[in-house]
Design a protein around this motif. Structure first.
Motif, PDB file in Angstrom:
ATOM      1  N   UNK A 509       0.840  -1.202   0.000  1.00  0.00           N
ATOM      2  CA  UNK A 509       0.000   0.000   0.000  1.00  0.00           C
ATOM      3  C   UNK A 509       0.867   1.241   0.000  1.00  0.00           C
ATOM      4  N   UNK A 510       0.366   2.269  -0.680  1.00  0.00           N
ATOM      5  CA  UNK A 510       0.987   3.591  -0.639  1.00  0.00           C
ATOM      6  C   UNK A 510      -0.119   4.620  -0.769  1.00  0.00           C
ATOM      7  N   UNK A 511      -0.292   5.439   0.275  1.00  0.00           N
ATOM      8  CA  UNK A 511      -1.370   6.414   0.246  1.00  0.00           C
ATOM      9  C   UNK A 511      -2.717   5.739   0.367  1.00  0.00           C
ATOM     10  N   UNK A 512      -3.768   6.421  -0.116  1.00  0.00           N
ATOM     11  CA  UNK A 512      -5.135   5.896  -0.167  1.00  0.00           C
ATOM     12  C   UNK A 512      -5.591   5.360   1.186  1.00  0.00           C
ATOM     13  N   UNK A 513      -5.448   6.101   2.234  1.00  0.00           N
ATOM     14  CA  UNK A 513      -5.819   5.594   3.571  1.00  0.00           C
ATOM     15  C   UNK A 513      -7.312   5.331   3.710  1.00  0.00           C
ATOM     16  N   UNK A 514      -8.154   6.135   3.044  1.00  0.00           N
ATOM     17  CA  UNK A 514      -9.596   5.936   3.178  1.00  0.00           C
ATOM     18  C   UNK A 514     -10.025   4.589   2.595  1.00  0.00           C
ATOM     19  N   UNK A 515      -9.340   4.163   1.532  1.00  0.00           N
ATOM     20  CA  UNK A 515      -9.660   2.849   0.969  1.00  0.00           C
ATOM     21  C   UNK A 515      -9.342   1.742   1.975  1.00  0.00           C
ATOM     22  N   UNK A 516      -8.294   1.956   2.777  1.00  0.00           N
ATOM     23  CA  UNK A 516      -7.948   0.976   3.800  1.00  0.00           C
ATOM     24  C   UNK A 516      -9.040   0.893   4.854  1.00  0.00           C
ATOM     25  N   UNK A 517      -9.655   2.013   5.187  1.00  0.00           N
ATOM     26  CA  UNK A 517     -10.746   2.019   6.171  1.00  0.00           C
ATOM     27  C   UNK A 517     -11.884   1.121   5.683  1.00  0.00           C
ATOM     28  N   UNK A 518     -12.246   1.251   4.417  1.00  0.00           N
ATOM     29  CA  UNK A 518     -13.311   0.414   3.859  1.00  0.00           C
ATOM     30  C   UNK A 518     -12.897  -1.054   3.861  1.00  0.00           C
ATOM     31  N   UNK A 519     -11.651  -1.332   3.510  1.00  0.00           N
ATOM     32  CA  UNK A 519     -11.159  -2.714   3.495  1.00  0.00           C
ATOM     33  C   UNK A 519     -11.218  -3.315   4.897  1.00  0.00           C
ATOM     34  N   UNK A 520     -10.757  -2.563   5.898  1.00  0.00           N
ATOM     35  CA  UNK A 520     -10.747  -3.079   7.265  1.00  0.00           C
ATOM     36  C   UNK A 520     -12.143  -3.348   7.786  1.00  0.00           C
ATOM     37  N   UNK A 521     -13.081  -2.487   7.448  1.00  0.00           N
ATOM     38  CA  UNK A 521     -14.452  -2.689   7.902  1.00  0.00           C
ATOM     39  C   UNK A 521     -15.014  -3.989   7.338  1.00  0.00           C
ATOM     40  N   UNK A 522     -14.791  -4.226   6.045  1.00  0.00           N
ATOM     41  CA  UNK A 522     -15.243  -5.470   5.428  1.00  0.00           C
ATOM     42  C   UNK A 522     -14.505  -6.669   6.025  1.00  0.00           C
ATOM     43  N   UNK A 523     -13.232  -6.534   6.275  1.00  0.00           N
ATOM     44  CA  UNK A 523     -12.401  -7.595   6.840  1.00  0.00           C
ATOM     45  C   UNK A 523     -12.911  -7.996   8.224  1.00  0.00           C
ATOM     46  N   UNK A 524     -13.276  -7.001   9.033  1.00  0.00           N
ATOM     47  CA  UNK A 524     -13.784  -7.288  10.372  1.00  0.00           C
ATOM     48  C   UNK A 524     -15.162  -7.936  10.311  1.00  0.00           C
ATOM     49  N   UNK A 525     -16.043  -7.394   9.450  1.00  0.00           N
ATOM     50  CA  UNK A 525     -17.415  -7.904   9.385  1.00  0.00           C
ATOM     51  C   UNK A 525     -17.476  -9.335   8.856  1.00  0.00           C
ATOM     52  N   UNK A 526     -16.644  -9.645   7.856  1.00  0.00           N
ATOM     53  CA  UNK A 526     -16.751 -10.937   7.173  1.00  0.00           C
ATOM     54  C   UNK A 526     -15.924 -12.019   7.865  1.00  0.00           C
ATOM     55  N   UNK A 527     -14.731 -11.664   8.347  1.00  0.00           N
ATOM     56  CA  UNK A 527     -13.817 -12.677   8.864  1.00  0.00           C
ATOM     57  C   UNK A 527     -13.706 -12.665  10.395  1.00  0.00           C
ATOM     58  N   UNK A 528     -13.359 -11.525  10.960  1.00  0.00           N
ATOM     59  CA  UNK A 528     -13.068 -11.481  12.392  1.00  0.00           C
ATOM     60  C   UNK A 528     -14.308 -11.717  13.232  1.00  0.00           C
ATOM     61  N   UNK A 529     -15.424 -11.177  12.797  1.00  0.00           N
ATOM     62  CA  UNK A 529     -16.656 -11.374  13.575  1.00  0.00           C
ATOM     63  C   UNK A 529     -17.123 -12.819  13.534  1.00  0.00           C
ATOM     64  N   UNK A 530     -16.619 -13.601  12.591  1.00  0.00           N
ATOM     65  CA  UNK A 530     -16.993 -15.019  12.466  1.00  0.00           C
ATOM     66  C   UNK A 530     -15.889 -15.934  12.986  1.00  0.00           C
TER      67      UNK A 530
END
Length: 813
Positions: A509-530
């Motif tokens: 990754x380089x820059x684009x921090x807001x895209x990381x926020x969206x990725x992390x939210x999906x990552x938590x909802x789909x994987x970590x919460x399960x």
């Protein structure tokens, strides 16, 4: 007694006298008559003819030199070729023939040309040119007269009189025709020449003046006309009579009429002949003067080509045909080498196993008719085939590419219905599902419906490797078990089920921090919460540097307050990872900052993350290289685990990539979910090889990424090449509905290499929207329901669609 004795004596005398008379009569007949006359007279005086019939002089079983030869001993050539030409084409088309398709061919080829129209000196002669062409001058036939009915019929009469018993098949063709001799010989060798056949491409006449009744046809002369020996035998004596009854100026139409009148036979109407005899038709229905372009598939299936009136096109076509042959030979060589290699591997250190040679060894084939199913696995032996199942089976063959292509080559062909009459099928869960069927096919050719029956049509649906879909329980594998000894010397064994194996997500990754926020939210909802077994490693290339801190040697400890100062974007990324770690205690997040002023390189970043990935509870790691613009659903994990096979196979998911929502949803509300897979929403990004799952030990065998590449693109293609060529692994690529690539605009800096820059522009253009939609936008035809032009879409000079209102995505996360 005296009377009885005299009667016996009389009979004896008569018998003796009969023998003497018969002896002298027979001797006279044999010495003073030809063999045929003697045979006929002997038939009249001897009953022996009833037991042993005597052949006539026209019978092929009688030879002039009185030797005992039969028709089976007569050696004939397979094919005679007669070419109609003229003197003015001797140094052009005839030369092209001898230098192209007729070169190095063991055939009888004669050119009918140079006629002077008189029955005198110079007519009926055979002249051999320096290039090997045999020129036949027909007596009393004008050379340049048109239409050439007299030349065509006289040529066939000449062939009949001189070569009837010397060849099995006779081909009449024009000097602007190209022939594949080997393919023609293979074709006619399978047909009985002792039956009256005329083979070619059927013509049905273009005008009423051709005087063809419905159902009548003829073989088109341009593509060549084949006559069997028996057909030529029947029409040869009648060609002169047919020549006196011409209805049209078309010699091929009249030859067909003559054949039909004498034998009742028509030209072949098989669909195969439309491929074998290629006529260079254009869109208007007439054929062109030269074959400039031809579909390679049609070129491969054809045996004759018409027409090439300019000799240079004969040479051009000859080059293409030779190239096709060369490619076929190279393919055969390559396949043979692969088979040799595979067989060699089987021979190394193992005995032959019949199961390895037959994928269906030990399995039993079942039977299916139109109404019933029969299986050895059923106690009753049979079952009912419902209408829905029968329709499904029929649909399988309607979509079979080989069957569609077979009829699709015909411009006038249309398949109406395919019905499976009966099949034998077998399902081997370790290899494939196979079905061998007899089909009833209703197809239209030349607007005429024809019912065809096709036998032994094979359909196969292969399955993935055994390890991909059949992992119910882990077998005992010493290499995949790791033992640890605790401080109390307690032995702990940690077997890991393949369906719960940890998947390690790695991104550069380089820059684009807001895209990381969206990725992390999906990552938590789909994987970590399960409670899925996953880890995330972010290798970050800072945009702005505030410190001279050297390259990080390991994962940053998020609780280490002595860590060096970071730039603003690095701090933003780190804080979001720390926040996610606090939200899900026990979840693994690794942050690796690349320092030292290195420019962004996706390959270098992924390689750093892969090398640092190591856990104590396993001796290998399942890696998944991904991007920050991806969103997942839960099914992706099982697909990665099942489709990635250590030491054998890597998995390249084909993800669904979204179009620019500000363009495709300019006049409607966008869907609420990113997982909306429709044509208007995006496309399957089959050309991308950036996302891949691979084991770490296998990654090391590839040599890793090409670290000389900086910026966007190319690193994925070169890595895929290393996977196949260097490591020798199989590549499994499949559509992955559990992974969505969210649209974002691409920045293509001119500092990239020429190849990278062009690929970046192409990828950027493909994400604007569907081609049909963009075409309507370009034409200014995109309107609101009220009929007004959509002013939200503007067209600029470079063909790019510019957003007019909200530049941000209209998707709701």
């Amino acid at each position: 007694m005296g009377k009885f004795s005299r009667n016996v004596e009389t009979l004896v005398y008569r018998f003796i006298i009969s023998l003497v008379v018969g002896f002298f009569a027979g001797s006279y007949l044999i010495t003073h008559s030809d063999s045929h006359a003697a045979n006929q007279k002997l038939r009249q005086i001897s009953c022996i003819s009833k037991l042993f019939p005597v052949a006539s002089p026209k019978s092929p079983y009688v030879d002039e030199d009185k030797t005992k030869k039969t028709e089976l001993n007569v050696t004939r050539g397979v094919l005679y070729i007669g070419i109609m030409s003229t003197a003015r084409n001797r140094n052009s088309r005839v030369v092209a023939i001898m230098n192209t398709w007729a070169k190095n061919q063991n055939i009888k080829l004669e050119i009918f040309s140079d006629n002077n129209g008189t029955i005198g000196k110079g007519s009926g002669r055979t002249t051999t040119l320096k290039n090997g062409a045999n020129i036949i001058q027909l007596p009393g036939v004008p050379d340049n007269s048109y239409p050439p009915q007299k030349k065509s019929f006289s040529m066939l009469k000449f062939i009949h009189d001189n070569y009837l018993e010397k060849f099995d098949w006779f081909l009449r063709a024009d000097d602007d025709t190209y022939l594949k001799v080997d393919k023609l010989i293979k074709l006619v060798s399978r047909i009985d020449p002792n039956k009256p056949f005329v083979v070619g491409r059927a013509g049905y006449g273009k005008h009423a003046e051709d005087y063809l009744k419905p159902g009548e046809n003829y073989c088109m002369g341009g593509t060549g006309v084949f006559l069997s020996r028996e057909m030529l035998r029947r029409i040869g004596p009648n060609l002169s009579a047919c020549l006196k009854e011409m209805y049209t100026k078309h010699e091929d139409v009249e030859l067909g009429r003559c054949i039909r009148k004498i034998t009742g036979m028509k030209c072949t109407e098989s669909w195969e002949t439309t491929h074998l005899f290629y006529q260079n038709y254009d869109s208007s229905g007439t054929y062109g003067s030269n074959i400039d372009k031809i579909n390679p598939r049609k070129r491969a299936s054809a045996a004759t080509f018409h027409s090439n009136k300019d000799p240079k096109y004969q040479y051009k076509l000859h080059i293409d045909v030779l190239s096709d042959k060369l490619n076929q030979y190279l393919t055969k060589i390559s396949n043979s080498e692969q088979e040799i290699n595979s067989m060699s591997l089987l021979l190394i250190g193992r005995n032959f196993d019949i199961k390895g040679w037959n994928s269906h060894y030990g399995c039993k084939w079942d039977y299916m008719s139109r109404h019933s199913l029969y299986s050895s696995a059923w106690p009753s032996g049979g079952g009912v085939l419902t209408a829905s199942k029968l329709t499904a089976v029929n649909n399988v063959f309607e979509t079979l590419p080989e069957l569609r292509n077979k009829f699709g080559l015909l411009m006038t062909a249309h398949i109406h219905e395919i019905t499976v009459l009966h099949s034998r099928y077998i399902a081997n869960p370790l290899t494939s599902f196979d079905m061998i069927s007899t089909l009833k096919v209703i197809v239209s050719i030349h607007k005429k419906k024809i019912t065809m029956y096709m036998n032994n049509i094979h359909y196969r649906r292969t399955f993935a490797n055994l390890a991909t879909f059949f992992k119910e329980q882990i077998p005992l594998d010493i290499q995949n078990l790791r033992f640890k000894i605790s401080d109390k010397n307690r032995l702990i064994m940690n077997p890991i089920s393949p369906l719960s194996e940890r998947v390690n997500f790695i991104m550069a990754l380089s820059g684009r921090p807001q895209n990381l926020v969206r990725f992390l939210q999906n990552y938590k909802d789909v994987f970590l919460s399960k409670d899925e077994r996953v880890s995330l490693t972010v290798v970050y290339f800072p945009e702005i540097f505030h410190t001279n801190y050297n390259r990080t040697e390991g994962p940053v400890n998020m609780d280490d307050k002595t860590a060096p100062m970071m730039d603003e974007t690095s701090e933003f990324v780190l804080q979001n990872l720390k926040h996610a770690g606090k939200e899900f205690p026990g979840a693994e997040f690794n942050f690796i900052k690349v320092t030292g002023g290195l420019a962004f390189s996706r390959g270098a970043g992924l390689q750093i993350g892969a090398k640092r990935m190591q856990h104590d509870d396993t001796n290998d790691e399942l890696l998944f290289f991904c991007d920050v613009d991806l969103l997942f659903s839960r099914g992706i994990l099982n697909h990665i685990r099942r489709s990635t096979i250590r030491g054998k196979q890597v998995y390249y998911p084909t993800f669904f990539s979204q179009y620019d929502p500000n363009i495709v949803y300019a006049n409607q509300k966008p869907p609420k979910s990113h997982f909306f897979i429709e044509e208007i929403a995006g496309f399957w990004r089959t050309f991308s090889y950036g996302m891949v799952s691979i084991y770490k030990t296998d990654f090391e065998k590839t040599g890793g990424f090409d670290l000389s590449i900086e910026g966007w693109g190319l690193e994925d293609l070169r890595f895929c090449t290393a996977v196949i060529e260097k490591a020798g692994f199989a590549v499994f690529k499949s559509n992955e509905p559990s992974m969505i690539h969210v649209y974002h605009d691409k920045n293509c800096p001119e500092e990239l290499s020429k190849k990278q820059y062009q690929d970046c522009l192409n990828s950027r253009a493909q994400h604007y929207g569907p081609k049909s939609y963009l075409y309507n936008v370009w034409q200014g035809k995109l309107e609101h329901e009220e009929g007004e032009y959509d002013h939200n879409v503007n067209i600029i000079s470079k063909g790019e669609v510019q957003q007019a209102k909200n530049p941000s995505s209209k998707f709701e996360s």
